[in-house]
Design an enzyme around this catalytic site. Structure first.
Site, PDB file in Angstrom:
ATOM      1  N   GLY A 281       0.992  -1.196   0.051  1.00 39.08           N
ATOM      2  CA  GLY A 281       0.012   0.015   0.046  1.00 39.08           C
ATOM      3  C   GLY A 281       0.830   1.097   0.006  1.00 39.08           C
TER       4      GLY A 281
ATOM      5  N   ASP B 271     -15.620 -10.894 -24.064  1.00 42.30           N
ATOM      6  CA  ASP B 271     -16.299 -11.243 -22.824  1.00 42.30           C
ATOM      7  C   ASP B 271     -17.884 -11.386 -23.289  1.00 42.30           C
ATOM      8  OD1 ASP B 271     -14.028 -10.172 -21.772  1.00 42.30           O
ATOM      9  OD2 ASP B 271     -14.892  -8.186 -21.357  1.00 42.30           O
TER      10      ASP B 271
ATOM     11  N   LYS C 208      -9.601 -11.125 -17.074  1.00 41.90           N
ATOM     12  CA  LYS C 208      -9.700 -11.407 -18.819  1.00 41.90           C
ATOM     13  C   LYS C 208      -8.865 -12.517 -19.023  1.00 41.90           C
ATOM     14  CE  LYS C 208     -10.746  -8.869 -22.323  1.00 41.90           C
ATOM     15  NZ  LYS C 208     -12.010  -7.907 -22.356  1.00 41.90           N
TER      16      LYS C 208
ATOM     17  N   CYS D 151       5.441  -6.056   1.461  1.00 45.72           N
ATOM     18  CA  CYS D 151       5.695  -4.715   1.584  1.00 45.72           C
ATOM     19  C   CYS D 151       4.978  -4.015   2.798  1.00 45.72           C
ATOM     20  CB  CYS D 151       5.491  -4.126   0.122  1.00 45.72           C
ATOM     21  SG  CYS D 151       6.254  -2.556  -0.049  1.00 45.72           S
ATOM     22  N   TYR D 152       3.990  -3.029   2.599  1.00 48.26           N
ATOM     23  CA  TYR D 152       3.171  -2.325   3.608  1.00 48.26           C
ATOM     24  C   TYR D 152       2.572  -3.601   4.393  1.00 48.26           C
ATOM     25  CZ  TYR D 152      -0.421   0.263   5.788  1.00 48.26           C
ATOM     26  OH  TYR D 152      -1.032   0.845   7.250  1.00 48.26           O
TER      27      TYR D 152
ATOM     28  N   HIS E 104       8.107  -7.303  -3.572  1.00 51.19           N
ATOM     29  CA  HIS E 104       6.705  -7.732  -4.286  1.00 51.19           C
ATOM     30  C   HIS E 104       7.180  -8.875  -5.057  1.00 51.19           C
ATOM     31  CE1 HIS E 104       4.296  -4.290  -3.501  1.00 51.19           C
ATOM     32  NE2 HIS E 104       5.478  -3.527  -3.324  1.00 51.19           N
TER      33      HIS E 104
ATOM     34  N   GLU F  23       5.030 -10.680  -6.637  1.00 46.96           N
ATOM     35  CA  GLU F  23       4.105 -10.754  -7.760  1.00 46.96           C
ATOM     36  C   GLU F  23       4.328 -10.317  -8.892  1.00 46.96           C
ATOM     37  OE1 GLU F  23       3.639  -9.021  -4.894  1.00 46.96           O
ATOM     38  OE2 GLU F  23       2.762  -7.148  -5.283  1.00 46.96           O
TER      39      GLU F  23
END
Ligand code: XMP
Length: 528
Positions: A63, A236, A384, A90-91, A178, A180
């Site tokens: 964050g 979609d 997606k 992290c945060y 991070h 990710e």
């Protein structure tokens, strides 16, 4: 609390508490890549609510705040004693340390942004298969100075003494970087370790499992009632049409409104494909005249968009009465829309929470909520790339699965100034050549969008011995991850050359091709 629908049957194995990081959604996607279902929920989710969700693991996102900032987002401190493994990122790690009695300080002169090699003290548990010296992506101003009781350090970087920490006893873990983001070379290994070794999750989030569950859920929700779907031909709404057709067959009616701003051959392709080949019930509504006459004399881009959006809703309402009555409206809402409209962001300066801005684009997914329908939204928990997998698995051809995004107002916002049939025909021809040449070059799947824009201002040219005075066409081709930012694609000269030659030779009314080399920001992808 949850950024998700209340009628979800599937419980998330991993819950991500969102503290306002730009990467919260990405963490959820990464977990799902390991075939484990994860959802993003608000950081303020209480322990009671978490108990109801019964996840096998909890991740605290990063964050923009400092844990000491006034109004910094804090989690329910009961989380540490839930007995569920927690990974703070992290945060999230700093918050864990702060709330459990350790110390976090501003890393004066030692803020760390970008790539850093990670030195591993303990290559077991969370860091199994995370290579010593592998690169991790750092982005923090504050650092942990003193660990809470029972915590140990598992790894460090040159500037961050406590880069990975753990209390094995309490099953609490923290990483300052991070894992990710793609720059963290062994980030996925770390995520897998948390998900499988520490939380003991099962790999049960698969496309087939989703389809089975969604079919059952739709059948249970809709029963014998009728459902209406506005089909645009994008991935979609097309996936949704296939899914609903499989679930409820004839109870589904798709409405395809041809506003006259589609690409060359698209209405015909769509009708042939859905209606004739797959026998999905599609009503073709030819509204070309209505739309073009509404746009007469209109040159302002916003006004054009508003008129097209309003007309779309009018046609939709009229036609739904004519074809109806319907009880349900199916919408191709996706998980990022759900997160975006529920999430709040934290202002890094004031620490205040601010609502995330929602796009004002009007497309078929944006019908007004006051229409008298109940909603069916089986894709609302999918990203997606997951929708593409579902579509493919249901038999959608690659042509639709891999289709570039196309704006709701279509070619009308790619013709500067007033839209006329003559300009539409001209742009359609140029656009087809762009698509053909980009496909031929093998670059179609590497670019986000490739299209032509018409500038109806005459320039002088010469063809044969004749002077010409005709319009230029702009070639716009961009690469992007999500459409929010984009870079212009550095297309090979050979491809540019064939596009230019063909457009000037084959498209009547065009005598010049220019290339847009603007990134976003400061430009937008579309010209209007
Ligand atoms: P911009 O031009 O804002 O576009 O950089 C970002 C992405 O959104 C698409 N776009 C739209 N999509 N309805 C849509 O469904 C719209 O009104 C609309 N306007 C832009 C654009 O093609 C790009 O992918």
């Amino acid at each position: 609390m949850s950024y998700s629908t209340s009628n979800d049957q599937r419980k998330p194995a991993i819950v991500i508490l969102d503290f306002g990081s730009q990467y919260s959604e990405l963490i959820a996607r990464r977990i799902r890549e390991t075939e484990v279902y994860s959802l993003v929920v608000s950081y303020s989710t209480t322990v009671e609510e978490l108990r109801k969700l019964a996840p096998k693991g909890i991740i605290l996102s990063g964050g923009p705040s400092s844990v000491y900032a006034e109004g910094a987002p804090l989690c329910d401190p009961g989380i540490w004693d839930l007995g569920i493994p927690v990974l703070g990122v992290c945060y999230g790690m700093q918050l864990m340390v702060h709330q459990l009695g350790g110390r976090v300080e501003a890393a004066v002169g030692k803020a760390e942004y970008g790539k850093a090699p990670l030195f591993v003290d303990d290559p077991s548990a969370l860091l199994t298969n995370v290579e010593n010296g592998s690169t991790m992506w750092m982005s923090h101003g504050d650092s942990v100075r003193a660990l809470p009781e029972s915590f140990v350090r598992l790894a460090y970087t040159e500037n961050t003494r406590e880069a990975v920490i753990a209390s094995h006893e309490r099953r609490l873990y923290g990483v300052q970087f991070h894992p990710e983001v793609v720059h963290s070379t062994h980030g996925m290994a770390l995520i897998r370790n948390f998900v499988y070794h520490i939380c003991s999750c099962e790999p049960d989030w698969t496309t087939n499992a989703f389809i089975d569950e969604a079919l059952a859920q739709v059948k249970a929700q809709v029963g014998e009632k009728r459902v209406l779907l506005a089909l645009s031909g994008g991935v979609d709404s097309s996936t949704l049409a296939f899914l609903l057709n499989k679930a409820i067959g004839d109870q589904l009616t798709c409405m395809f409104i041809d506003q006259g701003f589609m690409r060359k051959g698209e209405p015909e392709f769509l009708m042939e494909f859905f209606d004739q080949k797959f026998h999905i019930n599609v009503e073709y509504i030819n509204a070309r005249e209505r739309f073009i006459s509404k746009l007469q004399g209109i040159t302002d881009p916003e006004e054009k968009r508003k008129i097209i959006g309003a007309e779309f809703i009018r046609v939709f309402e009229e036609e739904s009465v004519r074809l109806g009555p319907f009880d349900y409206l199916a919408q191709g809402t996706l998980y990022p829309d759900v997160i975006e409209s529920a999430a709040t962001n934290v202002d890094p300066k004031t620490g205040e929470r601010v609502a995330v801005k929602i796009k004002s684009h009007h497309n078929v997914g944006g019908l007004p909520k006051d229409l008298q329908f109940k909603l069916v939204e089986p894709l609302r928990n999918l990203f997606k790339d997951e929708v593409r997998k579902v579509g493919r698995s249901l038999g959608l051809p690659e042509e639709i699965v891999k289709r570039h995004p196309f704006p709701g107002p279509g070619l009308a916002i790619r013709i500067l100034g007033e839209v006329t049939n003559q300009k539409l025909n001209c742009l359609r021809d140029a656009d087809l050549i762009v698509r053909e040449e980009i496909s031929k070059s093998g670059l179609y799947n590497q670019v986000w969008q490739a299209f032509a824009v018409l500038i109806p201002v005459c320039t002088v040219g010469v063809m044969g011995d004749q002077r010409t005075y005709a319009w230029p066409v702009v070639l716009r081709c961009v690469s992007s991850e999500d459409g929010m930012t984009a870079d212009w694609s550095h297309l090979p000269y050979g491809v540019l050359e064939s596009i230019s030659n063909r457009i000037v030779n084959e498209v009547e009314g065009v005598n010049r091709v220019v290339l847009d080399i603007t990134s976003k920001p400061p430009g937008t992808i579309e010209w209007e």
